[in-house]
Design a protein around this motif. Structure first.
Motif, short mmCIF file in Angstrom:
data_model
loop_
_atom_site.label_atom_id
_atom_site.label_comp_id
_atom_site.label_asym_id
_atom_site.label_seq_id
_atom_site.Cartn_x
_atom_site.Cartn_y
_atom_site.Cartn_z
N LEU A 4 0.74 -1.34 -0.12
CA LEU A 4 0.07 0.03 0.00
C LEU A 4 0.79 1.20 -0.01
CD1 LEU A 4 -2.94 1.11 -0.07
CD2 LEU A 4 -2.66 0.99 2.77
N ARG A 5 1.84 1.29 0.89
CA ARG A 5 2.74 2.39 0.81
C ARG A 5 3.61 2.51 -0.31
NH1 ARG A 5 2.18 5.74 4.86
NH2 ARG A 5 1.15 5.08 6.80
N GLN A 6 4.33 1.48 -0.79
CA GLN A 6 4.97 1.35 -2.11
C GLN A 6 4.32 1.90 -3.13
OE1 GLN A 6 6.05 -3.00 -2.07
NE2 GLN A 6 7.98 -2.45 -2.18
N VAL A 7 2.71 1.57 -3.34
CA VAL A 7 2.11 2.22 -4.31
C VAL A 7 2.06 3.84 -4.20
CG1 VAL A 7 -0.30 2.50 -5.40
CG2 VAL A 7 0.82 0.17 -5.06
N LEU A 8 1.64 4.08 -3.09
CA LEU A 8 1.84 5.69 -2.63
C LEU A 8 3.39 6.47 -3.05
CD1 LEU A 8 0.41 8.31 -2.02
CD2 LEU A 8 1.33 7.61 0.46
N ALA A 9 4.39 5.58 -2.78
CA ALA A 9 5.70 6.24 -2.87
C ALA A 9 5.85 6.11 -4.44
CB ALA A 9 6.73 5.25 -2.36
N VAL A 34 -3.56 -2.24 -7.41
CA VAL A 34 -3.16 -1.01 -7.43
C VAL A 34 -4.58 -0.06 -7.58
CG1 VAL A 34 -1.95 0.61 -8.91
CG2 VAL A 34 -0.96 -1.54 -8.52
N ASP A 35 -5.11 -0.23 -8.38
CA ASP A 35 -6.37 0.49 -8.34
C ASP A 35 -7.08 0.73 -7.03
OD1 ASP A 35 -6.20 0.81 -11.34
OD2 ASP A 35 -7.75 -1.03 -11.77
N SER A 36 -7.45 -0.30 -6.50
CA SER A 36 -7.75 -0.37 -5.02
C SER A 36 -6.92 0.47 -4.33
CB SER A 36 -8.26 -1.83 -4.50
OG SER A 36 -9.06 -2.37 -5.24
N MET A 37 -5.85 0.22 -4.41
CA MET A 37 -4.92 1.06 -3.46
C MET A 37 -4.81 2.72 -3.78
SD MET A 37 -1.52 -1.46 -2.94
CE MET A 37 -1.90 -3.21 -2.89
N VAL A 38 -5.15 2.96 -4.88
CA VAL A 38 -5.13 4.24 -5.34
C VAL A 38 -6.49 4.86 -4.73
CG1 VAL A 38 -5.61 5.97 -7.42
CG2 VAL A 38 -3.68 4.16 -7.50
N GLU A 39 -7.68 4.04 -4.99
CA GLU A 39 -8.74 4.65 -4.41
C GLU A 39 -8.82 4.89 -2.99
OE1 GLU A 39 -11.99 1.91 -5.31
OE2 GLU A 39 -11.48 2.08 -7.55
N TYR A 40 -7.86 3.99 -2.18
CA TYR A 40 -7.64 3.87 -0.91
C TYR A 40 -7.05 5.27 -0.56
CZ TYR A 40 -5.58 3.61 3.82
OH TYR A 40 -5.11 3.79 5.06
N TRP A 41 -6.06 5.69 -1.10
CA TRP A 41 -5.34 6.85 -1.06
C TRP A 41 -6.03 8.08 -1.60
CZ3 TRP A 41 -2.17 6.75 2.45
CH2 TRP A 41 -1.12 5.52 2.84
#
Length: 87
Positions: A4-9, A34-41
């Motif tokens: 999750l943090r890697q995607v943001l980074a 990744v799409d779900s993680m972007v939605e989270y951020w």
């Protein structure tokens, strides 16, 4: 670092833009994840999204990807800009 943090980074570090497929490959997760993680951020206020290129084409309706009348959503993928937000 968690995926999750890697995607943001990855997105934050990519100042010139990055393909989410490339982010998925580098982080080692699926594109759907990744799409779900972007939605989270986005929900957390760390990223923002904006559709790019929406509106009528400059050369008229004959080149429009829309299947219906004006104001309908385009058919197929829509380019989205994802940008970091200050926290």
């Amino acid at each position: 670092m968690s995926p999750l943090r890697q995607v943001l980074a990855e997105i934050t570090a990519a100042r010139g833009g990055v393909r989410l497929d490339d982010v998925a490959r580098r982080v080692g997760v699926s594109r759907a994840e990744v799409d779900s993680m972007v939605e989270y951020w986005v929900r957390r206020g760390r990223l923002s999204t904006e559709a790019i290129g929406s509106g009528c084409p400059s050369d008229g309706c004959g080149t429009c990807p829309s299947t219906g009348s004006c104001g309908t959503a385009p058919v197929g993928p829509v380019l989205i800009a994802i940008t970091p937000r200050p926290h």
